[in-house]
Structures are given as structure tokens and as C-alpha cells.
Write an enzyme that holds these catalytic residues in place. Structure first.
Site, PDB file in Angstrom:
ATOM      1  N   ALA A  74       0.821  -1.212   0.000  1.00 17.60           N
ATOM      2  CA  ALA A  74       0.000   0.000   0.000  1.00 17.60           C
ATOM      3  C   ALA A  74       0.854   1.260   0.000  1.00 17.60           C
ATOM      4  CB  ALA A  74      -0.951  -0.003   1.190  1.00 17.60           C
TER       5      ALA A  74
ATOM      6  N   ASP B 235      11.104   7.832   5.032  1.00 20.86           N
ATOM      7  CA  ASP B 235      10.359   6.697   5.601  1.00 20.86           C
ATOM      8  C   ASP B 235      10.849   6.366   7.010  1.00 20.86           C
ATOM      9  OD1 ASP B 235       9.433   6.704   3.007  1.00 20.86           O
ATOM     10  OD2 ASP B 235      10.510   4.909   2.402  1.00 20.86           O
TER      11      ASP B 235
ATOM     12  N   TYR C 124      12.740   4.395  -9.643  1.00 21.02           N
ATOM     13  CA  TYR C 124      13.151   5.248  -8.523  1.00 21.02           C
ATOM     14  C   TYR C 124      14.625   5.623  -8.701  1.00 21.02           C
ATOM     15  CZ  TYR C 124      13.647   6.950  -3.743  1.00 21.02           C
ATOM     16  OH  TYR C 124      13.862   7.746  -2.644  1.00 21.02           O
TER      17      TYR C 124
HETATM   18  C1  GLA Z   1      10.059   6.342  -1.241  1.00 22.64           C
HETATM   19  C2  GLA Z   1      11.429   6.504  -0.610  1.00 22.64           C
HETATM   20  C3  GLA Z   1      11.537   7.814   0.166  1.00 22.64           C
HETATM   21  C4  GLA Z   1      11.119   8.998  -0.702  1.00 22.64           C
HETATM   22  C5  GLA Z   1       9.780   8.714  -1.390  1.00 22.64           C
HETATM   23  C6  GLA Z   1       9.409   9.767  -2.406  1.00 22.64           C
HETATM   24  O1  GLA Z   1       9.078   6.215  -0.246  1.00 22.64           O
HETATM   25  O2  GLA Z   1      11.708   5.414   0.255  1.00 22.64           O
HETATM   26  O3  GLA Z   1      12.846   7.993   0.664  1.00 22.64           O
HETATM   27  O4  GLA Z   1      12.110   9.321  -1.630  1.00 22.64           O
HETATM   28  O5  GLA Z   1       9.777   7.459  -2.068  1.00 22.64           O
HETATM   29  O6  GLA Z   1       9.244  11.005  -1.822  1.00 22.64           O
END
Ligand code: GLA
Length: 396
Positions: free
Chosen positions: A134, A183, A232
Site C-alpha cells: 500500500a 520513511d 526510482y
Molecule cells: C520512497 C522513498 C523515500 C522517498 C519517497 C518519495 O518512499 O523510500 O525515501 O524518496 O519514495 O518522496
């Protein structure tokens, strides 16, 4: 119409104790807990030295541990079949079926590298109340819960900032994901009914009270995208390239997020279209986070909501990390009564949308309407639930 799923707001410790007892055959000696997170605003600003605003949720991961005398790290999980054994003095990332242990294993390795006394083998079991996939960062939750459990087992202290940084190191250096501190920082510093504001450049963490009367809703598109990790990493690289190109035009700026968007606009030709869009998103998004802090301080939920929706629009058009499912969820959510704003939350390329609402959204069947319209369009039922800002990581 079937009501949407509502996740129970509790993170009970008993399931992990039972799992440990059942699969290991003894009582655990220490337990750690860490929550998942919502990225409220600040999309891909963290690894660009910018600011973010997040909330720990009231769902997360428990990790139970106990000592072993044979020098092995032995892992079991409610979410995975079988077990994985890794010798403590030969910790390397696992491949294939045993890959799921890498988050916990990486934390054990980083703790040892940093001189913390993780000096005997251990058994480790985990359970989760986080809905999987999620986009609420179960990886950060398991990293921090593991660090908390091991600190309890081996008897050392970790403050919240240290916890966040260790978790990020495990993810960057062991798992191999070049994430920022969002995070792990939010999971470490979460507090009930508070948001977490992080200045990722100075690595300062601050808890900000949530105004009364607002709620968070999560809409999981249930769209899984196989290229998330490589996309990413692509965005990470494009941002670094953009910063290198912009440096001469903004010599005082130490990171991409600190550059003024007007400088990005003036350097469009030099940047090329892709780097231009990525840089404009990051620099404008960073300003939106600062405006969101002001809106929160003023209790102006409608201004905050507009910033969230603007953030999504920028992800869609400039950072290009949205997908049609997420765009549709945002459109649907913001057309319901009681919704201040909505945006994709987390890395993007699939995953989930979050919305900031008042109580009218649920009272007027907003979740059911969004669910029905999404299911009709994509032939997939989204998972929709309400969550509260909850407590951060801790040794239980
Ligand atoms: C993921 C990464 C975070 C951040 C977000 C985007 O959740 O783990 O560190 O870069 O994407 O903001």
C-alpha cells in the site's frame, strides 16, 4: 454497496509472541515495534536535500527476538513460508526466496559495523498489521522494529535520530535502494495526532500537531509495477544530473531542493527537457512543503489540501511518477464532499493515494463512491481505509 475496508486501529503485541512461541519454541526476550508512514507532502524531495512532511500511521510491524548459541541469525515471518538462516559473522544480502530477510539482516549488519554489541546469533520473528503493497513503507517499519528489538535483546540505547539513520543505511547500503530519510525518519519520530517535519539537509526532525477535525484516507490502487525500483533509481540519477548542471547558475545552493525554481526555468535549455522537469518538480515541491507548514500553523486545511493536489499534479506532469490509476483516484477523491486535497504518497509508479478530509467524506459515502467508480474503470477493487497518525518506533 459493500462498505470499504476499515483496518482496525490497533497494533497488538500478542500475534508476534504467538508466532515466536509456535515457530521458535520459546518466549521472545525482546520485542520492537515500528509504524508504517504516509508521505503527506514532499515527493522525492528527501534525497535532494529538501523538506518533507509525513505521518506515522497506527499500523506497523512487530519484531520479536531471542538469543541463540550457535552464531546463526534465524528468521521466520508471518508473511513468508519457511525460515532463513545466516551466520552472524558472514552477513551478506540474500538472493532469491530468502530475500525478504534483507531488511532485518541489513540492520544487524549495520549495527555491527557501527560497533553496537550484536555479538551472538538470534532468532527473529515478525508480524505486520500494515496492508502490503500500500506504499506505506513496510521496509522502513521492519528495519526500525528490528533495530528496536535488537537494542532490547543486546542491551544498548538508540535515540530516534540514530534509529532513522541506521535504518536508512541498511536500506541504502545493504538492500541497495537509494532512498532518502523520509520513511525511516517518520517511522522513528511519529507521534499520535502529530505530523513529522524533516529537514533532510540538516537531518532535523520535528513533530507538528495535526489540526483538529482532519482525517487521512489511503486508497491503494492495488497496482503493482515491476519496475518501481529501477524507475526510482532513474529519478535519483536524473536529479543528481540536474543539480550538476544547475550548480554554476546557483553557486550558493548546496543541494537541488535549495535552488530557486526561477533558476531552473532560466536554465531550461542547458538542462534538457527531462532534467528540467525533474528539477522544477523538486524545487517547487520543496516550496510547497514550506507553505504546507505555514498552512498547518494557521490551521488552514483548505490551503493545505490545495498544496497536496498541486503536488500530485506536479508528480503527474513533471516528475512523471504517477500512473493512470493514481490520477483517477486523485480526481475521484477531490470531487467528493469533505476532501481538502489528495495526492500520490511515496515513490509512485503504482502504490497508493492519500487524501486529507473532514468527517463529511465518510458520512456522505465518499469511500464507497470512489471504490465503485475505480472498480468500474479498472476492473480492480482498490483497498480504501482510514488511518490515524500514530506513535513512532519503540522497544515494547
Ligand atoms: C520512497 C522513498 C523515500 C522517498 C519517497 C518519495 O518512499 O523510500 O525515501 O524518496 O519514495 O518522496
Amino acid at each position: 454497496m459493500k462498505p470499504p475496508e476499515h483496518i482496525k486501529h490497533e497494533t497488538p503485541v500478542s500475534p508476534v509472541k504467538s508466532l515466536f512461541l509456535e515457530r521458535i519454541g520459546s518466549e521472545p526476550e525482546a520485542i520492537g515495534y515500528a509504524p508504517g508512514r504516509i508521505e503527506v507532502i514532499g515527493n522525492h524531495t528527501d534525497y535532494n536535500g529538501g523538506e518533507v512532511l509525513g505521518a506515522a500511521v497506527d499500523m506497523g510491524i512487530h519484531v520479536a527476538v531471542g538469543m541463540r548459541s550457535d552464531g546463526l541469525c534465524h528468521f521466520v515471518s508471518a508473511g513468508f513460508e519457511g525460515s532463513v538462516d545466516v551466520p552472524l559473522d558472514a552477513i551478506v544480502p540474500q538472493e532469491g526466496a530468502g530475500k525478504w530477510v534483507n531488511y532485518s539482516l541489513g540492520v544487524a549488519r549495520i549495527l555491527r559495523d557501527e560497533g553496537f554489541p550484536v555479538n551472538a546469533g538470534f532468532n527473529l520473528a515478525d508480524t505486520s498489521t500494515l496492508p502490503s503493497g500500500a506504499g506505506m513503507s513496510s521496509s522502513a517499519a521492519i528495519e526500525l522494529a528490528t533495530a528496536c528489538a535488537l537494542s532490547g535483546l543486546f542491551g544498548f540505547e538508540l535515540d530516534r535520530a540514530k534509529l532513522a539513520k541506521l535504518g536508512r543505511r541498511a536500506e541504502n547500503e545493504f538492500v541497495g535502494m537509494p532512498c532518502g530519510i523520509l520513511d525511516q525518519g517518520v517511522s522513528a519520530f511519529g507521534a499520535t495526532d502529530h505530523l513529522v517535519h524533516i529537514d533532510c539537509f540538516t537531518e532535523e526532525f520535528r513533530q507538528v500537531p495535526m489540526p483538529a477535525g482532519c482525517q487521512f484516507w489511503i486508497f491503494n490502487s492495488n497496482k503493482k509495477h515491476s519496475l518501481v525500483e529501477s524507475q526510482y533509481a532513474d529519478r535519483h540519477r536524473e536529479c543528481s544530473e540536474a543539480f550538476e548542471i544547475l550548480k554554476p547558475a546557483s553557486p550558493g545552493s548546496a543541494c537541488l531542493a535549495h535552488i530557486d525554481p526561477s533558476v531552473v526555468r532560466s536554465q531550461r535549455d542547458k538542462l534538457g527537457e527531462v532534467c528540467y522537469r525533474r528539477a522544477l518538480h523538486v524545487t517547487e515541491e520543496n516550496r510547497r512543503v514550506q507553505q504546507a507548514i505555514e498552512a498547518l500553523a494557521a490551521g488552514d486545511l483548505s490551503a493545505l489540501g490545495k498544496l497536496l493536489t498541486a503536488s500530485h499534479e506536479s508528480s503527474r506532469t513533471l516528475f512523471e511518477n504517477s500512473v493512470p490509476e493514481l490520477d483517477f483516484l486523485v480526481e475521484q477523491a477531490i470531487s467528493q464532499p469533505g476532501v481538502f486535497g489528495a495526492r500520490l504518497t511515496g515513490g509512485g509508479f503504482g502504490g497508493a493515494v492519500m487524501a486529507l478530509t473532514d468527517e463529511r467524506f465518510a458520512q456522505e459515502d465518499g469511500p464507497q463512491i470512489v471504490e465503485k467508480n475505480f472498480a468500474e474503470k479498472f476492473q480492480v477493487t482498490p483497498t480504501i481505509f482510514h488511518c490515524r497518525a500514530g506513535a513512532g518506533a519503540t522497544t515494547v
